[in-house]
Design a protein around this motif. Structure first.
Motif, PDB file in Angstrom:
ATOM      1  N   VAL A 212       0.742  -1.192   0.041  1.00 37.86           N
ATOM      2  CA  VAL A 212      -0.169   0.111   0.008  1.00 37.86           C
ATOM      3  C   VAL A 212       0.743   1.315   0.141  1.00 37.86           C
ATOM      4  N   ARG A 213       0.605   2.078  -0.992  1.00 42.53           N
ATOM      5  CA  ARG A 213       1.239   3.406  -0.919  1.00 42.53           C
ATOM      6  C   ARG A 213       1.072   4.118   0.301  1.00 42.53           C
ATOM      7  N   PRO A 214       2.077   5.138   0.813  1.00 40.38           N
ATOM      8  CA  PRO A 214       2.061   5.694   2.218  1.00 40.38           C
ATOM      9  C   PRO A 214       0.917   6.752   2.091  1.00 40.38           C
ATOM     10  N   ASP A 215       0.759   7.214   0.885  1.00 38.90           N
ATOM     11  CA  ASP A 215      -0.290   8.538   1.064  1.00 38.90           C
ATOM     12  C   ASP A 215      -1.773   7.810   1.026  1.00 38.90           C
ATOM     13  N   HIS A 216      -2.155   6.433   0.420  1.00 39.63           N
ATOM     14  CA  HIS A 216      -3.223   5.737   0.778  1.00 39.63           C
ATOM     15  C   HIS A 216      -3.215   5.124   2.160  1.00 39.63           C
ATOM     16  N   ALA A 217      -2.418   4.842   2.510  1.00 41.83           N
ATOM     17  CA  ALA A 217      -2.431   4.257   4.045  1.00 41.83           C
ATOM     18  C   ALA A 217      -2.868   5.291   5.035  1.00 41.83           C
ATOM     19  N   ALA A 218      -2.533   6.605   4.508  1.00 41.00           N
ATOM     20  CA  ALA A 218      -2.799   7.658   5.509  1.00 41.00           C
ATOM     21  C   ALA A 218      -4.206   7.727   5.636  1.00 41.00           C
ATOM     22  N   LEU A 219      -5.118   7.521   4.568  1.00 41.58           N
ATOM     23  CA  LEU A 219      -6.517   7.548   4.522  1.00 41.58           C
ATOM     24  C   LEU A 219      -7.363   6.301   5.012  1.00 41.58           C
ATOM     25  N   ASP A 220      -6.359   5.186   5.395  1.00 43.48           N
ATOM     26  CA  ASP A 220      -7.050   3.924   5.741  1.00 43.48           C
ATOM     27  C   ASP A 220      -7.962   4.008   7.133  1.00 43.48           C
ATOM     28  N   GLY A 221      -9.294   3.846   6.932  1.00 40.05           N
ATOM     29  CA  GLY A 221     -10.059   3.896   8.123  1.00 40.05           C
ATOM     30  C   GLY A 221     -10.840   5.150   8.324  1.00 40.05           C
ATOM     31  N   ALA A 234     -11.882  12.060  -2.964  1.00 39.37           N
ATOM     32  CA  ALA A 234     -11.134  11.220  -2.539  1.00 39.37           C
ATOM     33  C   ALA A 234     -11.567   9.801  -2.540  1.00 39.37           C
ATOM     34  N   TYR A 235     -12.536   9.632  -3.435  1.00 43.59           N
ATOM     35  CA  TYR A 235     -13.187   8.337  -3.634  1.00 43.59           C
ATOM     36  C   TYR A 235     -12.173   7.404  -4.671  1.00 43.59           C
ATOM     37  N   PRO A 236     -11.898   6.278  -4.123  1.00 38.23           N
ATOM     38  CA  PRO A 236     -10.896   5.464  -5.171  1.00 38.23           C
ATOM     39  C   PRO A 236     -11.514   5.298  -6.637  1.00 38.23           C
ATOM     40  N   PRO A 237     -10.621   4.885  -7.686  1.00 41.21           N
ATOM     41  CA  PRO A 237      -9.410   4.712  -7.565  1.00 41.21           C
ATOM     42  C   PRO A 237      -8.481   6.158  -7.322  1.00 41.21           C
ATOM     43  N   ASN A 238      -7.447   6.300  -6.456  1.00 39.58           N
ATOM     44  CA  ASN A 238      -6.692   7.109  -6.282  1.00 39.58           C
ATOM     45  C   ASN A 238      -5.249   7.084  -6.920  1.00 39.58           C
ATOM     46  N   GLY A 239      -5.266   6.408  -8.047  1.00 36.91           N
ATOM     47  CA  GLY A 239      -4.147   6.290  -8.779  1.00 36.91           C
ATOM     48  C   GLY A 239      -4.050   4.962  -9.558  1.00 36.91           C
ATOM     49  N   TRP A 240      -3.214   4.978 -10.739  1.00 36.53           N
ATOM     50  CA  TRP A 240      -3.045   3.752 -11.396  1.00 36.53           C
ATOM     51  C   TRP A 240      -2.558   2.601 -10.456  1.00 36.53           C
ATOM     52  N   ASN A 241      -3.294   1.505 -10.751  1.00 35.34           N
ATOM     53  CA  ASN A 241      -3.097   0.352  -9.904  1.00 35.34           C
ATOM     54  C   ASN A 241      -3.568   0.579  -8.524  1.00 35.34           C
ATOM     55  N   CYS A 242      -4.447   1.628  -8.010  1.00 35.86           N
ATOM     56  CA  CYS A 242      -4.946   1.666  -6.899  1.00 35.86           C
ATOM     57  C   CYS A 242      -5.923   0.569  -6.714  1.00 35.86           C
ATOM     58  N   ARG A 243      -5.857  -0.184  -5.177  1.00 34.48           N
ATOM     59  CA  ARG A 243      -6.451  -1.257  -4.869  1.00 34.48           C
ATOM     60  C   ARG A 243      -7.363  -1.088  -3.648  1.00 34.48           C
ATOM     61  N   CYS A 262      -9.300  15.200   7.136  1.00 38.86           N
ATOM     62  CA  CYS A 262      -8.930  14.173   6.077  1.00 38.86           C
ATOM     63  C   CYS A 262      -8.962  14.874   4.861  1.00 38.86           C
ATOM     64  N   GLN A 263      -9.692  16.101   4.534  1.00 44.06           N
ATOM     65  CA  GLN A 263      -9.458  16.593   3.453  1.00 44.06           C
ATOM     66  C   GLN A 263      -8.226  17.283   2.965  1.00 44.06           C
ATOM     67  N   GLU A 264      -7.579  17.959   4.247  1.00 46.05           N
ATOM     68  CA  GLU A 264      -6.280  18.434   4.104  1.00 46.05           C
ATOM     69  C   GLU A 264      -5.254  17.604   3.897  1.00 46.05           C
ATOM     70  N   THR A 265      -5.458  16.114   4.637  1.00 43.61           N
ATOM     71  CA  THR A 265      -4.520  15.251   4.190  1.00 43.61           C
ATOM     72  C   THR A 265      -4.560  14.817   2.874  1.00 43.61           C
ATOM     73  N   GLN A 268      -2.845  17.335   0.365  1.00 47.26           N
ATOM     74  CA  GLN A 268      -1.495  17.353   0.663  1.00 47.26           C
ATOM     75  C   GLN A 268      -0.744  16.114  -0.054  1.00 47.26           C
ATOM     76  N   THR A 269      -1.338  14.851   0.214  1.00 52.49           N
ATOM     77  CA  THR A 269      -0.663  13.894  -0.571  1.00 52.49           C
ATOM     78  C   THR A 269      -0.859  13.579  -1.944  1.00 52.49           C
ATOM     79  N   THR A 270      -1.845  14.521  -2.521  1.00 52.33           N
ATOM     80  CA  THR A 270      -2.295  14.389  -3.948  1.00 52.33           C
ATOM     81  C   THR A 270      -1.780  15.864  -4.808  1.00 52.33           C
ATOM     82  N   GLU A 271      -0.614  16.448  -4.212  1.00 52.93           N
ATOM     83  CA  GLU A 271      -0.175  17.693  -4.904  1.00 52.93           C
ATOM     84  C   GLU A 271       0.580  17.239  -6.144  1.00 52.93           C
TER      85      GLU A 271
END
Length: 306
Positions: A212-221, A234-243, A262-265, A268-271
């Motif tokens: 799992v990518r760190p920026d996606h892990a930050a949204l887990d839960g 922020a609804y997936p998929p949030n990148g190529w091969n996003c699972r 959560c929105q701010e996070t 920041q991770t999708t800049e």
């Protein structure tokens, strides 16, 4: 140039396609070895790749249709937006749209896609295929002339653009097809989940492994109501091969997250290059990012007739 084409326009076009090549290669991870891309594509090891091959065959574009479209470019000695109206080129657009739209008919989709949404999703795929075809033929047209400034024979031209054909119709097409699979599934899921907004909340869920990518892990839960603005982008998929996935639960059974944080996070991770994934395929009724590089920075929504 001897053929009368302004040299500065050709130079500008070549520079533009070098930038497009670099950007899409990074986005799709086709030949980028940075940590982010390696993490994004860590699930493509030999074992996982074999499983994918057994599950779905690689998308294919007919060689006959490709040749007919490329012949048009040689015959016209250029590629312009008007060339998209040529029957042979439209046939390439149509087949590309059929390949990329095939996931919408996949029996593996968990929920039924409403008819109105399905029409919009298919239209989005067709527009994407049109832009993709235009750029493919436009980039190839830069190799129309030989060293003396004369238009090459078709056989010579078709051979010289083999790398461009492979890039658009094999490497990039495969990445785009995989994204269409994930985007179709999540669009269908959103249609089902949004219908239960009165009784359910949504929770962001990653695959939960070391890939799992760190920026996606930050949204887990992250758990928020269906109507929360967080899910608008922020609804997936949030990148190529996003699972990543989104699951629903009855209201009150999970504590709600801080929406603004959560929105701010997520912002920041999708800049940077990841900004194009700030959308919801089901809510926006599109398969591909509205600001995909094929469309340019403004996207295509401003066009009167894309």
């Amino acid at each position: 140039s001897q053929c009368g084409r302004p040299f500065f326009r050709l130079r500008e076009s070549r520079s533009r396609y070098r930038r497009l090549d670099q950007l899409l290669s990074q986005l799709y991870g086709t030949h980028c070895s940075c940590p982010t891309c390696l993490a994004a594509h860590a699930d493509t090891d030999d074992e996982e790749r074999d499983k994918k091959k057994q599950r779905t065959p690689a998308p294919q574009i007919s060689e006959r249709i490709l040749k007919r479209a490329y012949r048009v470019v040689v015959r016209q000695e250029e590629m312009t937006p008007d060339t998209l109206q040529q029957p042979a080129v439209r046939a390439l657009i149509q087949q590309t749209a059929e390949v990329l739209g095939a996931p919408l008919d996949d029996a593996a989709i968990e929920y039924k896609i409403p008819d109105e949404m399905m029409r919009s999703l298919r239209e989005d795929v067709f527009i994407f295929a049109g832009f993709k075809t235009y750029h493919q033929l436009k980039e190839a047209s830069e190799l129309l002339l030989d060293e003396q400034g004369r238009v090459k024979s078709f056989n010579k031209f078709y051979q010289d653009v083999s790398a461009i054909r492979d890039k658009y119709n094999r490497n990039w097409l495969h990445a785009e097809y995989n994204f269409a699979v994930a985007s179709s599934q999540m669009a269908a899921k959103w249609a089902e989940q949004s219908a239960d907004a009165d009784i359910c909340d949504l929770t962001y869920s990653t695959a939960g492994d070391d890939k799992v990518r760190p920026d996606h892990a930050a949204l887990d839960g992250v758990t928020l109501p269906v109507e929360d603005p967080f899910w608008s982008y922020a609804y997936p998929p949030n990148g190529w091969n996003c699972r990543c996935n989104v699951i629903r639960s009855l209201k009150g059974t999970r504590p709600l997250s801080d929406s603004e944080r959560c929105q701010e996070t997520f912002m920041q991770t999708t800049e940077g290059r990841e900004e194009i994934f700030r959308y919801n395929p089901g809510r926006d009724k599109v398969i591909f990012p509205p600001h995909h590089p094929y469309y340019g920075k403004r996207g295509y929504k401003h066009c009167l007739n894309p």
